[in-house]
Scaffold this active site. Structure first.
Site: not given
Length: 666
Positions: A112, A378
């Site tokens: 970072e 179906s």
């Protein structure tokens, strides 16, 4: 008249140099160039100062810096008490840098902000490097924000990406650096940054993913936590174990490159397995949590404290469902052009044991299990046959499988194939459209629709000649609830996901009452339907759903142009419905109910727990189809090859982050 000098240039050179400079500078009343530039600079500086003052006036109040805004949290546990998910702002207690392993701090800084301890809040070197990279790429590929800037943004600013907000971020970064030490800024950051999964702060994240405090994490676990900061959802081990592992490896490489760890330490960390908390290892369960979260809010009210929601879900069954869906649809050959799918599985009383709303929750939060309305095809035929049995027909009655005509409508069997006279059992197992339409007309469409309503189909139905072939829309959850009476002996259920809501102190705020014993099918009809459903799964269109050692029953469904494929059935203590298709309703590559859905059903039922998923509410024992009927169900002729493909081998997904480094008719 005065005579003009012959040599004008000589006369010009004869003038004093000061006169020549004055002439060049604009004459007697002109300003020197440097004065003009100075005036422009002053004007610009005043303008910039005015803009900065204007921006500074809008800076947020920083007096609440030490306060952590904490919303109530809701912990969702499965029916065995295992953590599924936690919603709300889950903050762990404050930790200091001294209490954390040095490699955890190093991992965060390596990924970072490498120069955190040397810059004054703004990293000019990192910012310049990012600008050059972005200019070369033609778009933003790197960010130049320091850890202090990120803290300022997270604490005080909105996420909008504008120049005004960026300048405010820099101002606040300088303010933070002037007021706090570097260690204090780092502590503020680590205790407030979001790590995904509802966890704010490194302590909450460590408990969330590893089930232990941040002071006890290993180097590999520290790398995984640091890797989350770039994109918590994208790199979460809950959502994508492989991506999380790859990201953690990148963090370890950066730590090695910056001299924070040795090569031996990097290799050792990459070779050590990381075990993610099992309660956090089922990303697809978020579909289920989304489904019940609204009900929790309505029951508990807006100002509730921390809560524990006891749900009906089973973590093991949920993992099996996710693995089965992804294993089949992730294989292009098995998927047959179906890009998405859904699965919902219920206990016999309607308790939801597994729910998968799509292949990836992180890519799409649309819950197809409860929101996707598709034609069942179906898969609706069990309601047609059940109504026929109530009207007096039996599985052994004979009908002629032939072309039929109802008015100007001429429904066809799959591939236009007809087999002549056959029992209703065989007609059901082979999913004959012709016979289904015939018995629906004999029984009465209204009776078929009323029976479907009675069993739990709540969606609007067109009571017309196409009703027998499922020409209306239904959700997977709705269809699963309507199939439950076929499995539980004829009792209607209402699918539910919450059993109780409690405070963290154990006070019960809500408890779901046991379901009422509402019989909607008589025992004879229920037994005959089990006979038919078993035939369809054993030797009919649904035989790809077969599971060795497990007695199952079910029905396939496929709609026009192969847009939707279904398998709905039951086995052991579960009623399960699977849908496969495409979100844009585009046709698949001839995917049928006997293909991807039946295979997903079989893989799920084969991997799900065989015990412990039964209804918590005792009911009369479900009828069992007579052995004679099952024996007679198998016809002498072999099923044709084009009705269903060979049985598929289940391909379940492995454990999360073990280490770093056939068609039926339309």
């Amino acid at each position: 008249m005065a005579r003009r000098p012959r040599n004008a240039s000589a006369a010009h050179r004869a003038r004093p140099a000061s006169q020549r400079r004055r002439r060049r500078s604009g004459g007697k009343g002109g300003l020197p160039v440097w004065r003009a530039l100075a005036a422009v600079f002053v004007i610009c500086a005043l303008g910039v100062a005015g803009v900065l003052v204007s921006i500074a006036r809008d800076l947020p109040d920083t007096s609440s810096l030490a306060e952590v805004e904490r919303a109530s949290t809701i912990a969702f546990v499965d029916h065995r008490g295992r953590l599924i998910a936690r919603r709300g702002s889950a903050h762990g207690h404050e930790v200091s840098v001294e209490d954390l392993p040095p490699y955890l701090v190093d991992a965060v800084l390596a990924v970072e902000d490498r120069r955190f301890y040397s810059h004054p809040g703004i990293d000019v070197i990192g910012l310049s490097r990012a600008m050059i990279a972005n200019i070369r790429a033609g778009h933003i590929v790197q960010g130049g924000s320091t850890l202090t800037q990120q803290l300022a943004k997270n604490l005080f600013l909105s996420p909008e990406r504008t120049w005004r907000r960026k300048i405010q971020e820099m101002m606040l970064a300088f303010w933070l650096e002037s007021r706090f030490t570097k260690d204090e800024i780092l502590e503020l950051y680590l205790n407030r940054v979001y790590f995904g999964g509802g966890a704010w702060g490194v302590e909450a994240a460590s408990l969330r993913y590893f089930g232990k405090p941040a002071s006890d994490v290993t180097l590999g676990e520290a790398a995984l936590l640091a890797g989350l900061l770039k994109a918590p959802s994208r790199y979460s081990p809950v959502n994508d174990a492989a991506r999380a592992a790859a990201r953690a490896t990148v963090v370890l490489d950066l730590m090695r490159q910056t001299g924070r760890i040795t090569e031996r330490e990097r290799i050792a960390a990459a070779s050590t397995p990381i075990r993610v908390s099992r309660g956090a290892s089922s990303p697809g369960a978020q579909y289920f949590i989304d489904w019940i979260a609204q009900s929790v809010r309505e029951i508990a009210g807006p100002r509730h404290g921390d809560l524990v929601v006891r749900t009906t879900l089973d973590v093991d069954a949920q993992r099996a469902a996710e693995a089965a869906l992804d294993g089949v649809l992730g294989d292009a050959e098995l998927a047959s052009g179906a890009g998405e799918g859904a699965l919902v599985s219920l206990a016999h009383d309607g308790a939801v044991r597994a729910m998968v709303g799509g292949r990836s929750y992180i890519r799409s939060q649309f819950n197809r299990a409860i929101l996707a309305r598709r034609q069942p095809g179906s898969a609706f035929k069990p309601f047609v046959y059940a109504s026929a049995f109530e009207a007096g027909l039996t599985p052994d009655d004979i009908r002629n499988d032939r072309p039929v005509r109802v008015g100007d409508w001429e429904p066809e069997n799959y591939n236009g194939t007809y087999r002549g006279e056959m029992t209703l059992r065989e007609a059901f197992a082979r999913s004959s459209n012709s016979v289904a339409v015939q018995i629906a007309e004999e029984t009465g469409r209204g009776h078929v629709a009323r029976l479907a309503r009675r069993l739990g189909v709540e969606s609007p139905m067109r009571v017309d000649r196409s009703l027998a072939l499922g020409a209306y829309e239904v959700t997977p959850l709705e269809l699963a609830g309507a199939y439950a009476p076929f499995a539980n002996g004829g009792f209607r259920v209402s699918p539910f996901g919450i059993t109780a809501i409690e405070t963290v102190e154990g006070d019960i705020l809500f408890e779901t009452p046991p379901p009422a014993d509402r019989r909607v099918l008589d025992q004879r009809t229920a037994a005959r339907m089990q006979d038919l459903l078993r035939a369809a799964a054993v030797w009919g269109t649904g035989r790809n759903a077969a599971v060795p050692g497990l007695e199952i029953g079910g029905k396939t469904g496929t709609t026009n142009e192969f847009r939707d494929a279904w398998f709905a059935g039951y086995g052991a203590d579960l009623v399960t419905v699977v849908w496969a298709g495409n979100d844009d309703n585009a046709p698949t590559d001839h995917a049928t109910g006997g293909g991807p859905p039946a295979r997903i059903f079989g893989a799920f039922m084969g991997a799900a727990p065989r015990h412990g998923l039964a209804s918590g509410h005792e009911r009369p024992e479900a009828p069992v189809a007579p052995p004679r009927a099952v024996a007679e169900a198998t016809p002498v002729t072999r099923p044709v090859a084009d009705e269903a493909g060979p049985e598929a081998d289940p391909d379940p997904i492995g454990a999360f982050l073990a280490g770093l480094g056939g068609p039926d008719s339309q």
